[in-house]
Enzyme design. Structure first.
Site, short mmCIF file in Angstrom:
data_model
loop_
_atom_site.label_atom_id
_atom_site.label_comp_id
_atom_site.label_asym_id
_atom_site.label_seq_id
_atom_site.Cartn_x
_atom_site.Cartn_y
_atom_site.Cartn_z
N ARG A 10 -13.63 -8.84 2.06
CA ARG A 10 -12.22 -8.54 1.77
C ARG A 10 -11.33 -9.73 2.11
NH1 ARG A 10 -9.98 -3.40 1.16
NH2 ARG A 10 -8.15 -4.69 0.70
N GLN B 254 -10.03 -3.90 -3.39
CA GLN B 254 -11.32 -3.45 -2.90
C GLN B 254 -12.39 -3.58 -3.98
OE1 GLN B 254 -12.26 -2.25 0.36
NE2 GLN B 254 -14.22 -2.73 -0.61
N ARG C 253 0.87 -1.18 0.00
CA ARG C 253 0.00 0.00 0.00
C ARG C 253 0.91 1.22 0.00
NH1 ARG C 253 -5.37 1.44 3.38
NH2 ARG C 253 -6.08 -0.03 1.80
N HIS D 192 -7.38 0.87 -6.52
CA HIS D 192 -7.59 0.02 -5.34
C HIS D 192 -8.24 -1.29 -5.81
CE1 HIS D 192 -7.81 -1.20 -1.33
NE2 HIS D 192 -8.65 -0.33 -0.81
N ASP E 227 -17.21 6.85 -1.47
CA ASP E 227 -15.96 6.78 -0.71
C ASP E 227 -15.74 8.16 -0.09
OD1 ASP E 227 -13.46 6.00 0.26
OD2 ASP E 227 -12.45 6.08 -1.70
N CYS F 257 -16.41 1.36 0.70
CA CYS F 257 -15.21 0.56 1.00
C CYS F 257 -14.75 0.72 2.44
CB CYS F 257 -14.09 0.94 0.03
SG CYS F 257 -13.55 2.66 0.15
N1 NVA Z 1 -9.94 6.60 -1.36
C1 NVA Z 1 -9.57 6.16 -0.03
C2 NVA Z 1 -9.79 4.69 0.10
C3 NVA Z 1 -9.51 4.15 1.47
C4 NVA Z 1 -9.72 2.67 1.55
C5 NVA Z 1 -8.12 6.52 0.22
O1 NVA Z 1 -7.29 6.36 -0.68
O2 NVA Z 1 -7.81 6.97 1.32
N1 CP Z 2 -11.20 -0.33 2.39
C1 CP Z 2 -9.93 -0.36 2.77
O1 CP Z 2 -9.01 -0.56 1.98
O2 CP Z 2 -9.75 -0.17 4.11
P1 CP Z 2 -8.39 0.07 4.87
O3 CP Z 2 -7.89 1.43 4.48
O4 CP Z 2 -8.75 -0.02 6.32
O5 CP Z 2 -7.41 -0.99 4.46
#
Ligand code: NVA
Ligand code: CP
Length: 305
Positions: free
Chosen positions: A291, A130, A100, A127, A223, A263
């Site tokens: 997930r 997800q 990540r 992502h 989101d 998500c």
């Molecule tokens: N769009 C959000 C998704 C979190 C799972 C982010 O990137 O923070």
């Molecule tokens: N939806 C998702 O990816 O959650 P986290 O940021 O908690 O991993």
């Protein structure tokens, strides 16, 4: 043979996805297997995570393997050790890397230098784990993913981009309502539209009014307005996104059988009301639970026995 990585949804061929989802459904019931026995998954989290981190940790465990978590601050990554070096070293110890991070170029660099599969656990651009889970959750509810109308409300962010990619691959009808200045990635949009035109199915529209996206939709998805790394823009975004909250009134325009996805994490009262998120149309909790099982199916895909 090059390791099988999963950086975007396209890394699993469109014909392979039904098998991945079938396997997910089996693993959801069966929970455990031994397909990762003796294997260790490195979870490199350069941004915060609850679901992605824990689902992949438990996924490795439930498949008979092991995992190790690396945050940027607790490792040499945070002190500037190059991605190339980290990828090569982790390849000496582990069997796959879930990463990540910020730029998509960084997962690509990891993939280039690692000799083991790399899984995109979220970047600023995509992502895929997800959205794979979202698709699986839709399939569980409707027994199909095509032939439905999909709405995305809010930011044209990583989630929206991966949804556009899915719409291109699977020929879905997707309408995204985004405020001006917060559109999804133009290249991903053009690629997906090209894919749909070649296949002769599906449509992707970007509109400004959330009502135009939600009207008749079977799946309504949103989101946060400020993603990780955009915290300083949160106040400005709250102004830009006013009117993009999914509430009961907006949901009144959706199909009677419609579901709501998120998500998570969610900001109740911003992109979605508590009533909708915790209400009967919301599958957010099932989606979060899924997930884990999608993570297992993806790990099996990149590490075939
Ligand atoms: N769009 C959000 C998704 C979190 C799972 C982010 O990137 O923070
Ligand atoms: N939806 C998702 O990816 O959650 P986290 O940021 O908690 O991993």
């Amino acid at each position: 043979m090059a390791p099988r990585s999963f950086l975007t949804l396209h890394d699993i061929d469109v014909d392979q996805w039904p098998a991945v989802f079938d396997r997910t459904a089996i693993l959801r019931v069966q929970r455990h297997d031994k397909t990762l026995a003796g294997k260790t998954i490195a979870l490199v989290m350069e941004k915060a995570s609850t679901r992605t981190r824990v689902s992949f940790e438990v996924a490795a465990y439930e498949l008979g393997g092991n995992s190790t978590h690396l945050s940027a601050s607790g490792t040499q990554i945070g002190r500037g050790e190059p991605a190339e070096d980290t990828a090569r070293v982790l390849s000496e110890y582990c069997h796959a890397i879930v990463l990540r991070t910020f730029g998509q170029d960084r997962v690509e660099t990891f993939q280039r230098w690692a000799t083991i599969p790399v899984v995109n656990g979220l970047t600023d651009l995509h992502h895929p784990c997800q959205v794979a889970t979202d698709l699986f959750t839709v399939r569980e509810r409707f027994d199909q993913i095509d032939g439905l109308r999909y709405a995305w409300i809010g930011d044209g962010n990583n989630m929206a981009n991966s949804w556009i990619e899915a719409a291109g691959m699977f020929g879905l009808d997707l309408v995204l309502a985004c405020p001006a200045g917060y559109d999804p990635d133009a290249t991903i949009l053009a690629t997906a539209r090209g894919e749909q035109a070649r296949a002769g199915r599906g449509s992707i529209e970007v509109v400004r009014d959330p009502r135009d996206a939600v009207r008749g939709a079977h799946v309504v998805n949103t989101d946060v307005w400020a993603s990780m790394g955009q915290e300083e823009e949160a106040a400005k975004r709250r102004v830009a996104f006013a009117g993009y909250c999914i509430d009961d009134k907006l949901m009144g325009l959706a199909d009677q059988a419609s579901i709501v996805l998120h998500c998570l994490p969610a900001h109740r009262g911003e992109e979605i009301t508590g009533d909708v998120l915790d209400g009967p149309r919301s599958l957010a909790w099932r989606q979060a639970g899924n997930r884990l099982h999608v993570a297992k199916a993806i790990l099996e895909y990149v590490l075939p026995s």
